[in-house]
Design a protein around this motif. Structure first.
Motif, PDB file in Angstrom:
ATOM      1  N   ASP A   1       0.730  -1.104  -0.015  1.00 27.09           N
ATOM      2  CA  ASP A   1      -0.126   0.101   0.063  1.00 27.09           C
ATOM      3  C   ASP A   1       1.005   1.318   0.031  1.00 27.09           C
ATOM      4  OD1 ASP A   1       0.974  -0.117   2.724  1.00 27.09           O
ATOM      5  OD2 ASP A   1      -1.012  -0.402   3.475  1.00 27.09           O
ATOM      6  N   LEU A   2       1.915   0.970  -0.198  1.00 29.58           N
ATOM      7  CA  LEU A   2       2.950   2.281  -0.153  1.00 29.58           C
ATOM      8  C   LEU A   2       3.194   3.115   0.952  1.00 29.58           C
ATOM      9  CD1 LEU A   2       2.498   3.532  -3.839  1.00 29.58           C
ATOM     10  CD2 LEU A   2       4.632   2.596  -3.019  1.00 29.58           C
ATOM     11  N   GLN A   3       2.828   2.449   2.215  1.00 29.48           N
ATOM     12  CA  GLN A   3       2.984   2.870   3.375  1.00 29.48           C
ATOM     13  C   GLN A   3       4.340   2.862   3.690  1.00 29.48           C
ATOM     14  OE1 GLN A   3      -0.223   1.220   5.974  1.00 29.48           O
ATOM     15  NE2 GLN A   3      -0.195   3.110   6.567  1.00 29.48           N
ATOM     16  N   ASP A   4       5.392   2.042   3.366  1.00 31.49           N
ATOM     17  CA  ASP A   4       6.640   1.737   3.434  1.00 31.49           C
ATOM     18  C   ASP A   4       6.996   2.315   2.142  1.00 31.49           C
ATOM     19  OD1 ASP A   4       5.978   0.074   5.469  1.00 31.49           O
ATOM     20  OD2 ASP A   4       6.009  -1.552   4.294  1.00 31.49           O
ATOM     21  N   PRO A   5       7.811   3.539   2.140  1.00 31.49           N
ATOM     22  CA  PRO A   5       8.533   4.184   1.116  1.00 31.49           C
ATOM     23  C   PRO A   5       9.502   3.173   0.231  1.00 31.49           C
ATOM     24  CG  PRO A   5       9.163   5.244   3.012  1.00 31.49           C
ATOM     25  CD  PRO A   5       8.109   4.158   3.349  1.00 31.49           C
ATOM     26  N   PRO A   6       9.591   3.005  -0.914  1.00 28.04           N
ATOM     27  CA  PRO A   6      10.466   2.112  -1.677  1.00 28.04           C
ATOM     28  C   PRO A   6      11.664   2.648  -1.617  1.00 28.04           C
ATOM     29  CG  PRO A   6       8.461   2.114  -2.956  1.00 28.04           C
ATOM     30  CD  PRO A   6       8.225   3.031  -1.785  1.00 28.04           C
ATOM     31  N   GLU A   7      11.751   3.939  -1.697  1.00 24.96           N
ATOM     32  CA  GLU A   7      13.197   4.904  -1.805  1.00 24.96           C
ATOM     33  C   GLU A   7      14.078   4.367  -0.845  1.00 24.96           C
ATOM     34  OE1 GLU A   7       9.917   6.333  -1.919  1.00 24.96           O
ATOM     35  OE2 GLU A   7      10.061   6.346  -4.230  1.00 24.96           O
ATOM     36  N   LEU A   8      13.403   3.761   0.324  1.00 21.18           N
ATOM     37  CA  LEU A   8      14.321   3.720   1.597  1.00 21.18           C
ATOM     38  C   LEU A   8      15.235   2.326   1.281  1.00 21.18           C
ATOM     39  CD1 LEU A   8      13.710   5.236   4.169  1.00 21.18           C
ATOM     40  CD2 LEU A   8      13.042   3.166   5.267  1.00 21.18           C
ATOM     41  N   ILE A   9      15.066   1.720   0.177  1.00 19.44           N
ATOM     42  CA  ILE A   9      15.844   0.628  -0.450  1.00 19.44           C
ATOM     43  C   ILE A   9      17.140   0.899  -0.473  1.00 19.44           C
ATOM     44  CG2 ILE A   9      15.790  -1.356  -1.997  1.00 19.44           C
ATOM     45  CD1 ILE A   9      12.643  -1.317  -2.084  1.00 19.44           C
ATOM     46  N   HIS A  10      17.334   2.146  -1.055  1.00 20.43           N
ATOM     47  CA  HIS A  10      18.794   2.481  -1.291  1.00 20.43           C
ATOM     48  C   HIS A  10      19.467   2.459   0.088  1.00 20.43           C
ATOM     49  CE1 HIS A  10      18.105   3.576  -5.397  1.00 20.43           C
ATOM     50  NE2 HIS A  10      17.312   4.482  -5.094  1.00 20.43           N
ATOM     51  N   ASP A  11      19.104   3.078   1.037  1.00 21.21           N
ATOM     52  CA  ASP A  11      19.498   3.139   2.282  1.00 21.21           C
ATOM     53  C   ASP A  11      19.764   1.599   2.951  1.00 21.21           C
ATOM     54  OD1 ASP A  11      19.219   6.060   3.369  1.00 21.21           O
ATOM     55  OD2 ASP A  11      17.162   5.589   2.279  1.00 21.21           O
ATOM     56  N   PHE A  12      18.835   0.811   2.608  1.00 22.79           N
ATOM     57  CA  PHE A  12      19.008  -0.675   3.094  1.00 22.79           C
ATOM     58  C   PHE A  12      20.011  -1.395   2.454  1.00 22.79           C
ATOM     59  CE2 PHE A  12      14.309  -1.663   3.986  1.00 22.79           C
ATOM     60  CZ  PHE A  12      13.961  -0.853   4.718  1.00 22.79           C
ATOM     61  N   ILE A  13      20.236  -0.920   1.184  1.00 21.63           N
ATOM     62  CA  ILE A  13      21.389  -1.461   0.273  1.00 21.63           C
ATOM     63  C   ILE A  13      22.634  -0.842   1.145  1.00 21.63           C
ATOM     64  CG2 ILE A  13      22.390  -1.853  -1.892  1.00 21.63           C
ATOM     65  CD1 ILE A  13      19.826  -3.686  -1.445  1.00 21.63           C
TER      66      ILE A  13
END
Ligand code: UDP
Ligand code: MG
Length: 340
Positions: A99-111
């Motif tokens: 539902d896009l409550q978790d912003p996908p852009e954060l994946i960059h920080d994860f990686i």
């Protein structure tokens, strides 16, 4: 056509998400492309009542990196997530809500954090202003109580949105329980963890499937799965009440010996009986919660049944049995050998 082995597996459980899935894909795809890593997106249909499954099949047809997985019915988010974790092929796994409550852009920080050498990267919500007052309050109470009674703390305001690497996945797969409280499972396995902060957005489309009653049961699952304190506390409550009644009894005997019997009070009698009756019922109720869970757990049913997985040529729903641990299988086969 065989796909290269992915580095990133995004795991997205979907229940009645037909409206949101397309915009979810539009937002997450560029982010994954920018990482320059191979990836797969597992869209897991958890028995949706709307056209989510059709949307998922469409998306997987358009994009070979999308893997459609269909569960045979609605098993709940925790089970759908487990199905994804079991089946993902990537080096790192990222569970995310549709539902896009978790912003996908954060994946960059994860990686980035993962490349620094962390096994787990969790996303901590610093701003829950998109949640209702009631949800924020109940969540806070839950974390407080859970962390007070459970052996392993779960960090506050951290959801399932995170990155885990293969080692962590293997550890998670050692936990065979049926009633899966994933936040607890994630915390229980441990490993070197980094935290990135984010602001939780409001739901993009559709509606939340967690209402008050479901959240309450979810909280009970969490507490009973990771703590036996509610069971053990009755020993102490019992001791305190027994000690108090012993004192009261001694006092009454002395009083009777010295002053004789006076008119017995119905009111105090009734209060004590009702209070103790209530306390006993609560105790039995807590026992019931655990016994019920023991009963369900002892059946050793699979956590989910997969009806279709793009990655498998033939779809055989009973082929994959993720809860059967190797030791159990061996035990069983020895048992059957003996019988033969
Ligand atoms: N979900 C699921 N099965 C369910 C309920 C929810 O797979 O039985 C998925 C849902 O599609 C979403 C995620 O779990 O991707 C989180 O659900 P929701 O947004 O309703 O929960 P909330 O954000 O309100 O906690
Ligand atoms: Mg949501």
């Amino acid at each position: 056509m065989s796909m290269p082995t992915p580095t990133i597996s995004v795991i997205c459980p979907c229940y009645n998400e037909q409206e949101g899935l397309n915009s979810f894909m539009q937002r997450i795809t560029p982010v994954l492309e920018q990482t320059n890593l191979e990836y797969e997106i597992l869209l897991i249909n958890d028995g949706s009542k709307d056209n989510t499954l059709d949307v998922i099949y469409q998306l997987s047809e358009q994009n070979t990196r999308v893997r459609a997985i269909n569960l045979s019915r609605n098993f709940g988010k925790e089970a759908a997530l487990t199905a994804g974790i079991d089946r993902a092929k990537g080096e790192v796994l990222i569970p995310i809500d549709a539902d896009l409550q978790d912003p996908p852009e954060l994946i960059h920080d994860f990686i980035r954090e993962w490349q620094k050498g962390y096994d787990v990267v969790v996303a901590k919500r610093v701003d829950r202003s998109s949640d209702t007052w009631a949800k924020k309050f109940s969540a806070e109470m839950f974390y407080k109580f859970h962390n007070m009674v459970a052996q392993v703390e779960i960090p506050e305001n951290v959801g399932d949105f995170r990155l885990i690497n293969r080692r962590v996945v293997q550890a998670i797969q050692l936990l065979p329980e049926n009633q899966r409280f994933m936040k607890g499972v994630f915390s229980w396995v441990g490993f070197k963890t980094s935290v990135v902060e984010y602001k939780r957005d409001a739901r993009e489309a559709g509606e939340s499937s967690f209402n008050g009653w479901k959240l309450w049961n979810f909280a009970l699952d969490g507490i009973t799965s990771f703590s036996t304190a509610p069971l053990r506390i009755w020993l102490y409550i019992g001791c305190v009440i027994s000690a108090l009644s012993f004192l009261f009894g001694s006092f009454t005997i002395l009083k009777t010996l010295m002053f004789g019997i006076d008119a017995p009070g119905y009111a105090s009698m009734l209060t004590v009986i009702l209070f103790l009756g209530g306390v006993q019922l609560i105790g039995i109720g807590v026992l019931g919660e655990y016994v019920g869970r023991l009963y369900m757990e002892s059946k050793r049913r699979p956590i989910y049944i997969v009806e279709h997985d793009d990655a498998e040529s033939a779809s055989d729903p009973f082929h994959h049995n993720p809860v059967e641990s190797p030791s159990l299988t061996q035990e069983k086969s020895e048992h059957f050998d003996k019988l033969a």
